[in-house]
Design an enzyme around this catalytic site. Structure first.
Site, PDB file in Angstrom:
ATOM      1  CE  LYS A 103      -4.514   0.796   0.368  1.00  0.00           C
ATOM      2  NZ  LYS A 103      -5.584  -0.164   0.065  1.00  0.00           N
TER       3      LYS A 103
HETATM    4  N1  GLU Z   1      -7.367   0.095  -3.063  1.00  0.00           N
HETATM    5  C1  GLU Z   1      -8.156  -1.067  -3.329  1.00  0.00           C
HETATM    6  C2  GLU Z   1      -8.206  -1.969  -2.127  1.00  0.00           C
HETATM    7  O1  GLU Z   1      -7.985  -1.546  -1.019  1.00  0.00           O
HETATM    8  C3  GLU Z   1      -7.730  -1.775  -4.610  1.00  0.00           C
HETATM    9  C4  GLU Z   1      -6.347  -2.313  -4.605  1.00  0.00           C
HETATM   10  C5  GLU Z   1      -5.886  -2.823  -5.967  1.00  0.00           C
HETATM   11  O2  GLU Z   1      -6.675  -2.900  -6.882  1.00  0.00           O
HETATM   12  O3  GLU Z   1      -4.701  -3.145  -6.054  1.00  0.00           O
HETATM   13  O4  GLU Z   1      -8.534  -3.121  -2.224  1.00  0.00           O
END
Ligand code: GLU
Length: 412
Positions: A103
């Site tokens: 993240k």
């Molecule tokens: N931000 C989204 C999540 O928390 C999508 C993450 C992604 O598609 O890599 O799942």
């Protein structure tokens, strides 16, 4: 907000105890592989330079490259990014897609930046992490406060640095530059598929199911629209300015038009205004927190009247609230399952980028349904087999089994 990672890891420990698992592999899952922080100088429109701090946490890549969004929000901090990266590791394992978890984020309010400032900030972030991200190493995506356009700038900057077009470095891009059809609505649609499964297990009729949705961003809005069109009664929605409630149901098409015209759902003429806090306590069957984390705490858990909490945000229920909710018989459908539709569609986008062969929307949605329903079934069976009513524990058991197996097979 402090120490969210600790809360996340407590969940891991709790599940390890239920599983009777004591192994060195667990220690690896208790901490991130790599924590990165960079300074990002950005030229602002007023001619001055401002230095932002960018984060990227690469939590675990045992099942595949690090994967997870980038968040632009004033409250972003390293501890939060670590927790979010941990949840991505669990989420990708629950969905059984070949990714680890990561993240990123910047503590910034993107709403007060001009388009030019936002683009320069995104390009600075990309340069800052260019040595660490890539289609085979770490693949960012949108999260709170970031958009397909931002993903397009990231892809463009990364491609310039590397001297070739590399669309697979990031997912959630606009369709014109290698995005997948169906990616934008995928988190909401995935949440809807999960809700349908839950209702069928609980033998509840959708015509009698009223729903309150907190958050009207990409996830909450798409979920609400999909559920509304499918015949659910959506009685309340909200955004960062507040919420609206009509016990006989909202006409979502009208609410959307009102939001587009005024910038918010509040003051909609066929509903009364309520606060974001009150929305969670409404007499409904399903509450859907689809905004930020930690909105359901020990303080308000006792006042929740819903039978089902469908977590479309990441981490909306605090650890301290969970026991209270379980005792009341509220079924908490955990984020790591319920909002997995986004990253599942990201996986499809990445596959399409690598193969350079693009699917139509029906195919994306059919495969998304297949994947998320399979994940749901596995979690539900695990929950029933364990004779334990907590679905979050079941989801973590599924994920930890897969992660530990992969760790053991690969070796350290
Ligand atoms: N931000 C989204 C999540 O928390 C999508 C993450 C992604 O598609 O890599 O799942």
């Amino acid at each position: 907000m402090a120490n969210q990672l600790k809360g996340a890891v407590n969940q891991l420990n709790k599940v390890a105890q239920i599983m009777g698992l004591t192994c060195d592999e667990l220690e690896i899952l208790r901490r991130p592989d790599r924590v990165l922080e960079v300074s990002l100088p950005v030229l602002m429109d007023n001619g001055r330079m401002k230095v932002f701090t960018g984060y990227r946490v690469q939590y675990n890549n045992i099942r595949g490259p690090y994967k997870g969004g980038i968040r632009f929000h004033p409250r972003v901090n390293l501890d939060e990014v670590k927790a979010l990266a941990f949840w991505m590791t669990i989420k990708c394992a629950v969905a059984d897609i070949p990714y680890g978890g990561g993240k990123g984020g910047i503590a910034v309010n993107p709403k007060i930046l001009s388009r030019g400032e936002l683009e320069r900030l995104t390009r600075a972030y990309t340069r800052g992490f260019a040595d660490f991200i890539g289609p085979k190493t770490d693949i960012p995506a949108p999260d709170v406060g970031t958009t397909p356009q931002i993903m397009a700038w990231l892809m463009d900057e990364y491609s310039h640095i590397n001297g070739e077009n590399i669309p697979a470095v990031v997912t959630g891009k606009p369709v014109e530059v290698g995005g997948s059809l169906g990616r934008e609505t995928a988190t909401g649609l995935g949440g809807f598929y999960v809700l349908e499964q839950v209702l069928s297990k609980m033998k509840m009729a959708k015509s009698k199911t009223s729903v309150a949705v907190q958050g009207f961003g990409n996830v909450g809005m798409n979920f609400a629209l999909i559920a509304y069109r499918a015949g659910y009664k959506i009685v309340a929605v909200s955004d960062s300015r507040g919420g609206i409630y009509n016990a006989s149901g909202l006409n979502l098409a009208e609410v959307l038009a009102h939001k587009q015209a005024t910038g918010s759902v509040v003051d909609f003429n066929k509903a009364k205004n309520i606060t974001n806090e009150k929305l969670l306590e409404l007499p409904v069957e399903v509450v859907v927190p689809a905004a930020l984390e930690n909105v359901i705490s020990e303080q308000n858990a006792g006042r929740i009247k819903a039978k089902i909490i469908l977590e479309l945000a990441n981490g909306p229920t605090m650890e301290s609230a969970e026991a209270k909710l379980n005792k009341k018989g509220v079924l908490v459908v955990p984020d790591v399952l319920a909002n997995g539709g986004g990253v599942i569609a990201s996986y499809f986008e990445w596959v399409q980028n690598i193969r350079q062969y693009y699917w139509d929307q029906d195919k994306v949605e059919a495969r998304l349904k297949e994947k998320i329903v399979a994940a749901f079934e596995k979690v539900w069976q695990t929950m029933e087999a364990g004779g334990n009513r907590e679905m979050r524990n079941a989801a973590y058991i599924v994920a930890v089994e897969r992660l530990v197996k992969a760790l053991r097979t690969r070796g350290i």
